[in-house]
Write an enzyme that holds these catalytic residues in place. Structure first.
Site, PDB file in Angstrom:
ATOM      1  N   ARG A   2       0.854  -1.193   0.000  1.00 50.93           N
ATOM      2  CA  ARG A   2       0.000   0.000   0.000  1.00 50.93           C
ATOM      3  C   ARG A   2       0.886   1.238   0.000  1.00 50.93           C
ATOM      4  O   ARG A   2       1.817   1.342   0.781  1.00 50.93           O
ATOM      5  CB  ARG A   2      -0.882  -0.003   1.247  1.00 50.93           C
ATOM      6  CG  ARG A   2      -1.610   1.305   1.519  1.00 50.93           C
ATOM      7  CD  ARG A   2      -2.847   1.447   0.711  1.00 50.93           C
ATOM      8  NE  ARG A   2      -3.529   2.711   1.032  1.00 50.93           N
ATOM      9  CZ  ARG A   2      -4.358   3.314   0.231  1.00 50.93           C
ATOM     10  NH1 ARG A   2      -4.657   2.786  -0.942  1.00 50.93           N
ATOM     11  NH2 ARG A   2      -4.928   4.433   0.569  1.00 50.93           N
ATOM     12  N   CYS A  20      -9.608   8.249   4.172  1.00 44.82           N
ATOM     13  CA  CYS A  20      -8.175   7.968   4.335  1.00 44.82           C
ATOM     14  C   CYS A  20      -7.870   7.050   5.519  1.00 44.82           C
ATOM     15  O   CYS A  20      -7.153   6.057   5.375  1.00 44.82           O
ATOM     16  CB  CYS A  20      -7.396   9.269   4.458  1.00 44.82           C
ATOM     17  SG  CYS A  20      -7.527  10.305   2.977  1.00 44.82           S
ATOM     18  N   GLN A  23      -9.074   3.571   4.873  1.00 37.97           N
ATOM     19  CA  GLN A  23      -8.197   2.865   3.932  1.00 37.97           C
ATOM     20  C   GLN A  23      -6.893   2.436   4.605  1.00 37.97           C
ATOM     21  O   GLN A  23      -6.404   1.333   4.350  1.00 37.97           O
ATOM     22  CB  GLN A  23      -7.884   3.748   2.720  1.00 37.97           C
ATOM     23  CG  GLN A  23      -9.012   3.826   1.728  1.00 37.97           C
ATOM     24  CD  GLN A  23      -8.531   4.400   0.409  1.00 37.97           C
ATOM     25  OE1 GLN A  23      -7.428   4.138  -0.045  1.00 37.97           O
ATOM     26  NE2 GLN A  23      -9.381   5.179  -0.219  1.00 37.97           N
ATOM     27  N   THR A  67     -14.449  18.116  -3.886  1.00 36.89           N
ATOM     28  CA  THR A  67     -13.005  18.135  -3.671  1.00 36.89           C
ATOM     29  C   THR A  67     -12.215  18.488  -4.930  1.00 36.89           C
ATOM     30  O   THR A  67     -11.226  19.214  -4.877  1.00 36.89           O
ATOM     31  CB  THR A  67     -12.535  16.788  -3.072  1.00 36.89           C
ATOM     32  OG1 THR A  67     -11.145  16.845  -2.828  1.00 36.89           O
ATOM     33  CG2 THR A  67     -12.851  15.604  -3.959  1.00 36.89           C
ATOM     34  N   ASP A  79      -5.388  16.014  -8.855  1.00 38.42           N
ATOM     35  CA  ASP A  79      -4.558  15.182  -7.986  1.00 38.42           C
ATOM     36  C   ASP A  79      -3.104  15.454  -8.360  1.00 38.42           C
ATOM     37  O   ASP A  79      -2.665  15.110  -9.455  1.00 38.42           O
ATOM     38  CB  ASP A  79      -4.895  13.698  -8.187  1.00 38.42           C
ATOM     39  CG  ASP A  79      -4.234  12.779  -7.179  1.00 38.42           C
ATOM     40  OD1 ASP A  79      -3.189  13.161  -6.600  1.00 38.42           O
ATOM     41  OD2 ASP A  79      -4.747  11.668  -6.962  1.00 38.42           O
ATOM     42  N   ARG A  81      -0.368  14.362  -6.788  1.00 32.80           N
ATOM     43  CA  ARG A  81       0.598  13.425  -6.217  1.00 32.80           C
ATOM     44  C   ARG A  81       1.503  12.826  -7.284  1.00 32.80           C
ATOM     45  O   ARG A  81       1.106  12.644  -8.429  1.00 32.80           O
ATOM     46  CB  ARG A  81      -0.127  12.306  -5.463  1.00 32.80           C
ATOM     47  CG  ARG A  81      -0.795  12.820  -4.204  1.00 32.80           C
ATOM     48  CD  ARG A  81      -1.577  11.761  -3.508  1.00 32.80           C
ATOM     49  NE  ARG A  81      -2.773  11.432  -4.294  1.00 32.80           N
ATOM     50  CZ  ARG A  81      -3.714  10.602  -3.895  1.00 32.80           C
ATOM     51  NH1 ARG A  81      -3.606   9.984  -2.738  1.00 32.80           N
ATOM     52  NH2 ARG A  81      -4.767  10.363  -4.652  1.00 32.80           N
TER      53      ARG A  81
END
Length: 150
Positions: A2, A20, A23, A67, A79, A81
């Site tokens: 993960r 979050c 998860q 969001t 996003d 990331r």
């Protein structure tokens, strides 16, 4: 395996605005039950926009934006990331073929582009609260996350 992006509001303060913490806990249980496993905790708060900007996005969400819309209004990508560092960390650990706990197709794409082979994508769909339902729907509809019907 993960890759979990840090979420101070969810992981630490147990906010139910997101999934979050659910998860993270789900992944830790799956990893603990497996013969081996890795969790990399990545400093990419708020889909990579940082804590202060994430809190600004929360204000916009409180005013009615979702969001993704909030990130865009603040001038950020949906996003932001980047998983290249995570891929290098996995390689340093000797991991090039992994089973990935994730719903995020972009994470799969970025890892594979960086030389990590995803032999299986394992859905990361823990039980979540009703408070995060709209957030999850946005992740599915606007970010392409692989989630069951909501």
């Amino acid at each position: 395996m993960r890759l979990h992006s840090q979420c101070l509001t969810g992981d630490v303060f147990t906010s139910e605005r997101c999934d979050c913490r659910a998860q993270l806990e789900f992944s830790l249980r799956k990893i603990a039950a497996a013969p081996s496993g890795v969790l990399l905790y990545l400093p990419q708060e708020g889909r990579g926009i940082g804590l202060i900007n994430k809190l600004k996005a929360y204000e916009l969400q409180d005013a009615g934006l979702d969001t993704v819309e909030a990130n865009r209004r603040l001038g950020f990508a949906d996003d932001a990331r980047d998983y290249a560092f995570a891929a290098e960390a996995l390689k340093a650990l000797g991991l090039r073929d992994v089973r990935l706990l994730s719903n995020n197709p972009d994470k799969v794409t970025q890892l594979e582009r960086s030389g990590i082979r995803i032999v299986k994508r394992v859905p990361c769909r823990p039980r979540t609260s009703k408070h995060s339902r709209a957030y999850l729907r946005t992740k599915k509809d606007k970010l392409g996350h692989l989630l069951a019907s909501l």
